[in-house]
Design a protein around this motif. Structure first.
Motif, short mmCIF file in Angstrom:
data_model
loop_
_atom_site.label_atom_id
_atom_site.label_comp_id
_atom_site.label_asym_id
_atom_site.label_seq_id
_atom_site.Cartn_x
_atom_site.Cartn_y
_atom_site.Cartn_z
N GLN A 335 -81.38 9.08 -101.97
CA GLN A 335 -82.33 10.05 -101.42
C GLN A 335 -81.59 11.16 -100.70
O GLN A 335 -80.66 10.92 -99.94
N ARG A 336 -82.00 12.37 -100.94
CA ARG A 336 -81.43 13.49 -100.20
C ARG A 336 -81.76 13.35 -98.72
O ARG A 336 -82.93 13.16 -98.36
N VAL A 337 -80.77 13.40 -97.89
CA VAL A 337 -81.01 13.22 -96.46
C VAL A 337 -81.34 14.55 -95.81
O VAL A 337 -80.92 15.62 -96.26
N GLN A 338 -82.09 14.45 -94.75
CA GLN A 338 -82.34 15.60 -93.89
C GLN A 338 -81.49 15.39 -92.64
O GLN A 338 -81.59 14.36 -91.98
N ALA A 339 -80.67 16.37 -92.33
CA ALA A 339 -79.73 16.20 -91.22
C ALA A 339 -79.67 17.48 -90.40
O ALA A 339 -79.83 18.58 -90.93
N ARG A 340 -79.40 17.30 -89.13
CA ARG A 340 -79.23 18.46 -88.26
C ARG A 340 -78.29 18.12 -87.11
O ARG A 340 -78.25 16.99 -86.64
N LEU A 341 -77.55 19.13 -86.70
CA LEU A 341 -76.66 19.02 -85.55
C LEU A 341 -77.46 19.34 -84.30
O LEU A 341 -78.08 20.41 -84.20
N LEU A 342 -77.45 18.42 -83.34
CA LEU A 342 -78.24 18.60 -82.12
C LEU A 342 -77.40 19.09 -80.94
O LEU A 342 -77.92 19.76 -80.05
N GLN A 343 -76.11 18.76 -80.95
CA GLN A 343 -75.25 19.12 -79.82
C GLN A 343 -73.80 19.08 -80.26
O GLN A 343 -73.41 18.20 -81.02
N ALA A 344 -73.01 20.02 -79.81
CA ALA A 344 -71.57 20.00 -80.01
C ALA A 344 -70.94 20.79 -78.87
O ALA A 344 -71.08 22.01 -78.80
N GLU A 345 -70.27 20.09 -77.98
CA GLU A 345 -69.71 20.72 -76.79
C GLU A 345 -68.24 20.35 -76.65
O GLU A 345 -67.89 19.16 -76.64
N LEU A 346 -67.40 21.34 -76.53
CA LEU A 346 -65.97 21.16 -76.31
C LEU A 346 -65.63 21.66 -74.93
O LEU A 346 -65.79 22.85 -74.63
N GLY A 347 -65.17 20.76 -74.07
CA GLY A 347 -64.81 21.16 -72.72
C GLY A 347 -63.50 21.93 -72.70
O GLY A 347 -62.69 21.85 -73.63
N GLU A 348 -63.28 22.66 -71.65
CA GLU A 348 -62.02 23.35 -71.46
C GLU A 348 -60.92 22.33 -71.14
O GLU A 348 -61.18 21.25 -70.62
N THR A 389 -74.17 9.81 -81.84
CA THR A 389 -73.49 10.56 -80.79
C THR A 389 -72.03 10.13 -80.73
O THR A 389 -71.73 8.93 -80.72
N VAL A 390 -71.15 11.11 -80.72
CA VAL A 390 -69.71 10.87 -80.60
C VAL A 390 -69.23 11.50 -79.30
O VAL A 390 -69.44 12.69 -79.06
N GLU A 391 -68.61 10.69 -78.45
CA GLU A 391 -68.01 11.19 -77.22
C GLU A 391 -66.53 10.84 -77.25
O GLU A 391 -66.17 9.69 -77.52
N ARG A 392 -65.68 11.81 -76.95
CA ARG A 392 -64.25 11.56 -76.96
C ARG A 392 -63.61 12.27 -75.79
O ARG A 392 -63.86 13.47 -75.56
N SER A 393 -62.80 11.54 -75.05
CA SER A 393 -62.10 12.14 -73.91
C SER A 393 -60.62 11.82 -74.03
O SER A 393 -60.22 10.70 -74.39
N LEU A 394 -59.79 12.81 -73.72
CA LEU A 394 -58.34 12.70 -73.84
C LEU A 394 -57.70 12.96 -72.48
O LEU A 394 -58.16 13.80 -71.72
N GLU A 395 -56.59 12.24 -72.23
CA GLU A 395 -55.82 12.46 -71.01
C GLU A 395 -54.34 12.34 -71.32
O GLU A 395 -53.94 11.51 -72.14
N GLY A 396 -53.54 13.16 -70.67
CA GLY A 396 -52.09 13.05 -70.74
C GLY A 396 -51.50 13.18 -69.35
O GLY A 396 -51.96 14.00 -68.54
N ASP A 397 -50.50 12.36 -69.06
CA ASP A 397 -49.88 12.36 -67.73
C ASP A 397 -48.38 12.16 -67.94
O ASP A 397 -47.94 11.08 -68.32
N LEU A 398 -47.57 13.21 -67.69
CA LEU A 398 -46.13 13.15 -67.97
C LEU A 398 -45.33 13.55 -66.73
O LEU A 398 -45.65 14.55 -66.06
N HIS A 399 -44.27 12.76 -66.45
CA HIS A 399 -43.34 13.03 -65.36
C HIS A 399 -41.96 13.12 -65.98
O HIS A 399 -41.45 12.13 -66.52
#
Length: 542
Positions: A335-348, A389-399
């Motif tokens: 069956q042909r699906v009906q789809a829509r994007l509801l939210q897409a946010e990229l933080g600084e 819903t996809v949530e992804r968070s990244l962190e880097g900490d370098l010394h």
């Protein structure tokens, strides 16, 4: 001995005995390299094995064959396992390679550096996710780029097998996508890699993969060393910040933290890796992006651009290879699906750091960064309406601490976190959540000191690679934790002929998995290239 080890491992026999008394330093030979990572579990199921190809690599020309897997090993299959066996002797750099089926990269690897007398090794990978590619005859390519001349004499003799484990009453067919696709017109566009995707109108789920590696011996192979200080050998205006993105028609659709791969010539000290490679060296894992929220932008029957990009690169700098594919799940009734994007946010990107480069003998940089992304979409097909819903968070900490003199020291403490949560909510139903929490990093040093008037380099490394997976639904919660830890130190005298380097090394790897069914652990250790420990069985968590 190396061929005996390869055959013994293939037959499931015990590995050779451990060294009773390892040598005081490296000689012309050492044990074949191995890892503590276990092969894919097959529950003792019988297997139909296909010898795909064998080839000696002396150039950058790939080995090619055509494989009709269904004819050789009729399905359905509960699991498909790829196995690579390699042999090499003489003198040679570590090399990067991959296996492609139907134009899709299914395995990415790097090789060990050989001893003068020769070594053998093998690696296995569960490639069941790519089983749809094997439903029809496909071209198969094995690439191991190599250079052989009067100085670098090592020829990589490589053997590729596929083992097909048939499904039965208690082992169902592998749960895979309906299609695994290469991008059309795939090409490198500056520092990016891009191609086109024409999505079927009945697509209900979409996943993208990319094998992302910095290599080539330059700055980007060791991108995590990059500093903003002038005069440092790996200078970058954004320091060690790297982020791998996927874009749909120019719009960011996913972010990820790249893994700091260390190959067997890495950190200026191949002696450290002769017996035990760093985690992921022989089996380079792809980055995965859930693109289901974006189906509504793609399922109109027209080609759309899918682009992969590494952020943080200096303008014009090369060194990254991006090898992507997409996996498509289709509506079971067409069956042909009906789809829509509801939210897409990229933080600084949130950055915090400090550079102190005033004293050439005591320079340092602290660098931290964070980024968050969320996407939400809806798909309506024969199964009803599902919101993803996809949530992804990244962190880097370098010394990072270093000195600027010719034989300068380098000290790096670095950790990354890549946390992804995928939530599916069917209309009128309860939510199902999958969480993947990856934490990886290293604590290492390169130190040069004068010994008998000659420079002696010592490399010390502690590497961790952890992943926690959690699945929660109305049926309950399941979780697993995988931990891979490498520790080692190696020293050699530089600026002298190879036979005068007086090289020594100690290394250890502990791999452990804990889940609701119990735990599994293996620890191995080596001294000067010979194994002194190889134990299995769960102990206290390392």
């Amino acid at each position: 001995m190396s061929r005996i080890l390869a055959l013994a491992a293939l037959a499931g026999l015990a590995v050779p005995a451990l060294a009773a008394a390892p040598p005081a330093q490296f000689g012309s030979d050492h044990d074949d390299p191995r890892t503590a990572t276990p092969p894919p579990a097959t529950d003792g199921l019988p297997a139909c094995t296909v010898e795909v190809l064998r080839h000696g690599f002396t150039s950058f020309e790939p080995a090619r064959v055509t494989l009709d897997a269904v004819r050789a090993c009729p399905g359905p299959w509960s699991k498909v396992v790829l196995r690579i066996d390699g042999e090499v002797k003489g003198r040679q750099y570590d090399r990067i390679g991959h296996v492609a089926i139907g134009g899709v990269t299914v395995f990415r690897t790097s090789t060990p550096e050989p001893s003068r007398d020769g070594i053998a090794w093998h690696v296995e990978k569960d490639v069941s996710a790519y089983a749809p590619l094997l439903a029809t005859p496909q071209p198969v390519e094995l690439h191991i780029g190599n250079v052989v001349n009067e100085t670098y004499t090592g020829v990589f003799d490589m053997r590729l097998q596929l083992r097909f484990h048939p499904a039965d009453a208690t082992h169902p067919a592998a749960d895979t996508a309906d299609q695994v696709l290469a991008l059309d017109a795939l090409h490198e566009d500056g520092q990016d890699t891009a191609g086109n995707l024409t999505l079927a109108p009945d697509t209900e789920r979409l996943l993208a993969e990319v094998y992302a590696t910095g290599s080539g011996g330059g700055c980007e192979e060791f991108w995590y060393f990059a500093t903003t200080a002038d005069g440092y050998w790996c200078h970058a205006s954004q320091g060690p910040y790297r982020e791998v993105q996927v874009l749909v028609d120019g719009r960011v659709a996913g972010i990820a933290a790249p893994y700091p791969h260390i190959y067997t010539g890495g950190w200026s000290n191949p002696f450290l890796w002769y017996a035990i490679p760093a985690p992921r060296t022989f089996d380079i894992a792809p980055i995965r992006y859930e693109l289901t929220p974006f189906i509504g932008l793609l399922n109109d029957g027209r080609p759309h651009e899918i682009r992969f990009r590494v952020l943080g690169l200096e303008s014009g700098r090369e060194g990254w290879k991006l090898m992507p594919n997409v996996q498509v799940w289709r509506d079971p009734k067409g069956q042909r699906v009906q789809a829509r994007l509801l939210q897409a946010e990229l933080g600084e990107v949130a950055r915090d750091g400090d550079l102190d480069a005033g004293d050439p003998q005591q320079q340092r940089m602290l660098y931290r960064w964070q980024r968050r992304f969320v996407a939400r979409g809806e798909v309506k097909g024969s199964r009803g309406t599902v919101q993803t819903t996809v949530e992804r968070s990244l962190e880097g900490d370098l010394h990072h601490r270093w000195t600027q003199d010719e034989d300068g020291d380098d000290h790096l403490l670095a950790e990354w976190r890549d946390l992804q949560t995928l939530t599916r909510i069917p209309k009128g139903g309860s939510a199902a959540t999958e969480t993947l929490d990856q934490r990886f990093g290293l604590d290492g040093a390169l130190v040069t000191a004068k010994v008998d008037g000659k420079p002696r380099l010592t490399t010390t490394l502690d590497i961790h690679d952890d992943a926690k997976r959690t699945e929660a639904s109305a049926a309950g919660t399941r979780s697993s934790l995988t931990r891979d830890r490498f520790t080692g130190t190696a020293s050699y005298t530089s600026d002298v002929p190879r036979e005068q380097r007086n090289a020594t090394a100690r290394s250890r790897q502990v791999w452990r998995r804990e889940d609701d069914g119990g735990c599994q652990q293996r620890s191995i250790a080596s001294v000067n290239g010979y194994f002194v420990e190889d134990e299995s069985g769960c102990k206290a968590s390392p």
